[in-house]
Every structure is written in structure tokens, then in C-alpha cells.
Enzyme design. Structure first.
Site, PDB file in Angstrom:
ATOM      1  CE1 TYR A  56      -3.056  -3.241   1.239  1.00  0.00           C
ATOM      2  CE2 TYR A  56      -4.112  -1.699  -0.263  1.00  0.00           C
ATOM      3  CZ  TYR A  56      -4.074  -2.941   0.351  1.00  0.00           C
ATOM      4  OH  TYR A  56      -5.035  -3.876   0.051  1.00  0.00           O
ATOM      5  NE  ARG A  63      -3.001  -0.196  -4.994  1.00  0.00           N
ATOM      6  CZ  ARG A  63      -4.224  -0.619  -4.653  1.00  0.00           C
ATOM      7  NH1 ARG A  63      -4.345  -1.545  -3.714  1.00  0.00           N
ATOM      8  NH2 ARG A  63      -5.295  -0.120  -5.227  1.00  0.00           N
ATOM      9  CD  GLN A 108     -16.257  -2.084  -7.719  1.00  0.00           C
ATOM     10  OE1 GLN A 108     -15.816  -3.193  -7.439  1.00  0.00           O
ATOM     11  NE2 GLN A 108     -16.746  -1.788  -8.905  1.00  0.00           N
ATOM     12  CG  ASN A 109     -11.487   3.270  -8.568  1.00  0.00           C
ATOM     13  OD1 ASN A 109     -11.599   2.062  -8.719  1.00  0.00           O
ATOM     14  ND2 ASN A 109     -11.616   4.128  -9.568  1.00  0.00           N
ATOM     15  CG  ASP A 141      -8.119   6.565  -7.435  1.00  0.00           C
ATOM     16  OD1 ASP A 141      -8.145   5.686  -8.315  1.00  0.00           O
ATOM     17  OD2 ASP A 141      -8.970   7.488  -7.385  1.00  0.00           O
ATOM     18  CG  HIS A 181     -13.919  -1.947  -2.487  1.00  0.00           C
ATOM     19  ND1 HIS A 181     -13.817  -2.322  -3.804  1.00  0.00           N
ATOM     20  CD2 HIS A 181     -15.043  -2.549  -2.020  1.00  0.00           C
ATOM     21  CE1 HIS A 181     -14.833  -3.120  -4.109  1.00  0.00           C
ATOM     22  NE2 HIS A 181     -15.589  -3.264  -3.058  1.00  0.00           N
ATOM     23  N   GLY A 232     -15.685   1.590 -16.034  1.00  0.00           N
ATOM     24  CA  GLY A 232     -14.393   0.978 -15.763  1.00  0.00           C
ATOM     25  C   GLY A 232     -14.343  -0.016 -14.626  1.00  0.00           C
ATOM     26  CB  THR A 233     -16.200  -1.747 -12.369  1.00  0.00           C
ATOM     27  OG1 THR A 233     -16.218  -2.943 -11.575  1.00  0.00           O
ATOM     28  CG2 THR A 233     -17.620  -1.398 -12.773  1.00  0.00           C
ATOM     29  CB  SER A 234     -14.041  -6.593 -14.323  1.00  0.00           C
ATOM     30  OG  SER A 234     -13.832  -6.761 -12.925  1.00  0.00           O
TER      31      SER A 234
END
Ligand code: APR
Length: 245
Positions: free
Chosen positions: A72, A75, A105-106, A108, A123, A189-191
Site C-alpha cells: 500500500y 500504491r 470501488q477505487n 484513490d 472499498h 471501468g469496472t469488470s
């Protein structure tokens, strides 16, 4: 005045009672890809380079806290070197005319740094840390490195304020009502592979307009979902322009 409201209602910017229409953005790692932050499951993604069990789980924290801190810290260091992209900025424009809530979900802080005012992190957040015992003791971090021995006011070790695999997602209950009330939902931009975040779309109301912006959007199917197989930095500014027309 009445003519104005009718005009804006016709222009789909106000709802029946003349209130700003509600937009929810459900964003994932692809939202920040053009800022230079790698996604998790794309080719060469983070989970190809790191083992989840070793860096992003309660077991990992127990067995090798230094490995988790290093992961982390790296990151966080990278996050401090990158900037929001045109996708993030387009959402700030949309906020001028719609009641906008971002549910990401990011971990950042690029949505906030772009200027978005309502951002909910499902998250966790990379620039925050908390007591490893009392999850309510949360602190902002203004530098990139968290070390073993850094303590919270309760005397316990500080850990990243991140939802690890196998941990509950406390923000989900707060997110659901926004999705239920949204007139427009834009997934970016999420799977759509990680639950419970990927279940949020199922709370949308039948009249809601649904969009999905992702180069691999074709792989995902949902009733009445308009898929836009573009990158966030291209697809979002175009869709926002359309919605602001
Ligand atoms: N613009 C838009 N989408 C993109 C771009 C881009 N420039 N580049 C890649 N994508 C898409 C990919 O096609 C993929 O569908 O972004 C998605 C990234 O998917 P994941 O890597 O699975 O990321 P995400 O869905 O956010 O992961 C969910 O899993 O690892 C955990 O907690 C972590 O929040 C994360 C969660």
C-alpha cells in the site's frame, strides 16, 4: 418561471416535480487507468503481479504486515504522482446540472482531486489509515509511508483504511438508497466481478437510464443497459456532453 421548469423538464434536466435529476456513477479501476494507475484484472494487472492472500487480506496482515504495508505504501506513493484524467473532470461538469453521487470501488482520491463533491468509497481510501483494533479511529495520511510502530490513539498499530478480501463492506447499506433513487446510472471501468459492489446495479429502478462505459463492456449483460465500448477518458466526456445538451 413555469415555462422555464417545463423547458428544463422537457430537456430531461428536472424530474416531474422540478427537482434536479439524480445521477449515480458506479466507478472502478478503469476510471483511473488513463491517469496511469494499473487496474487489477487486465493484462499485466495488479493481481498478476501480487498475490491477494499475501497483500490484501486479514490473514496477510496477521502473517506478514510489512509486506502489506510495502504494497500500500507503493500504491500511495504512485497516487501522489498522478493526476485526475478527462473522465474524472467530465463528472465535475455533470455535477453542475444534475444531483450527482459517485459510488466508487477505487481507493484513490482522483474523483475528489478533480473536484467532485459527493464521493462514496466502498472499498476504503488509500490516503487514510486506522487502528487495527477500532475501525472507527480513522486518520488522514499526508505522506506515502505507513510504518510498523505507527500507532493510533488507542495504542494499537495503524493499518491501511482499505476493505480487504473477506472483510465486510460497511458502505454498501449507505450506497443502496442512492442507486434505488437514481434517474440515470453510469457504470465506468469496472469488470463487475467483485461482490457486493457488482450487485448495486440490481437496485436500480425500472425507469432508470443505464449506461456502461468500458472497453470490454460487451462482455457484461443487463436489461436496458446501454454499453459504450470506450475508455473512460473518451466515453465519459462524450456522454456528459450529451446529457448537458
Ligand atoms: N477506461 C474504462 N475502463 C477501462 C479502462 C479505461 N481506460 N482500462 C481498463 N478498463 C476496464 C477493464 O475493461 C475492466 O473491465 O476496467 C475494468 C477493470 O476491472 P478490474 O481490474 O476488475 O477492477 P474493478 O472492477 O474496479 O475491481 C473491483 O476488486 O481487486 C478488487 O478491491 C479491488 O476495488 C477493486 C475490486
Amino acid at each position: 418561471m413555469l415555462i422555464n421548469v417545463v423547458f428544463l423538464y422537457r430537456k430531461k434536466r428536472l424530474n416531474m416535480v422540478g427537482k434536479m435529476r439524480k445521477v449515480v456513477i458506479l466507478s472502478g479501476a478503469g476510471m483511473s487507468a488513463e491517469s496511469g494507475i494499473m487496474t487489477f484484472r487486465d493484462m499485466g494487472g495488479i493481481w498478476e503481479q501480487y498475490n491477494i492472500e499475501e497483500v490484501a487480506s486479514p490473514i496477510a496482515w496477521q502473517n506478514s504486515p510489512q509486506l502489506v504495508l510495502d504494497f500500500y505504501n507503493q500504491r500511495r506513493k504512485q497516487l501522489m504522482e498522478v493526476e485526475p484524467n478527462t473522465g474524472h473532470l467530465a463528472l465535475v461538469d455533470l455535477e453542475q446540472r444534475y444531483e450527482l453521487q459517485i459510488i466508487t470501488q477505487n481507493v484513490d482520491n482522483l474523483h475528489e482531486r478533480a473536484g467532485s463533491s459527493k464521493v462514496m468509497h466502498l472499498h476504503g481510501e488509500l490516503m487514510k489509515v486506522r487502528s487495527e483494533v477500532n475501525e472507527k479511529l480513522v486518520y488522514e495520511l499526508d505522506h506515502w509511508e505507513l510504518k510498523l510502530g505507527d500507532k493510533a490513539e488507542d495504542g494499537n498499530q495503524l493499518r491501511p483504511h482499505i476493505v480487504w478480501f473477506g472483510e465486510s463492506v460497511p458502505m454498501l447499506e449507505k450506497a443502496i438508497p442512492f442507486v434505488q433513487e437514481a434517474d440515470i446510472i453510469i457504470i465506468v471501468g469496472t469488470s463487475m466481478q467483485v461482490y457486493p459492489a457488482a450487485s448495486l446495479i440490481s437496485y436500480s429502478k425500472t425507469s432508470a437510464e443505464l449506461f456502461y462505459i468500458d472497453p470490454n463492456a460487451e462482455d457484461y449483460h443487463y436489461p436496458n443497459l446501454k454499453t459504450i465500448t470506450q475508455k473512460a477518458g473518451e466515453g465519459l466526456p462524450l456522454l456528459v456532453k450529451q446529457l448537458l445538451k
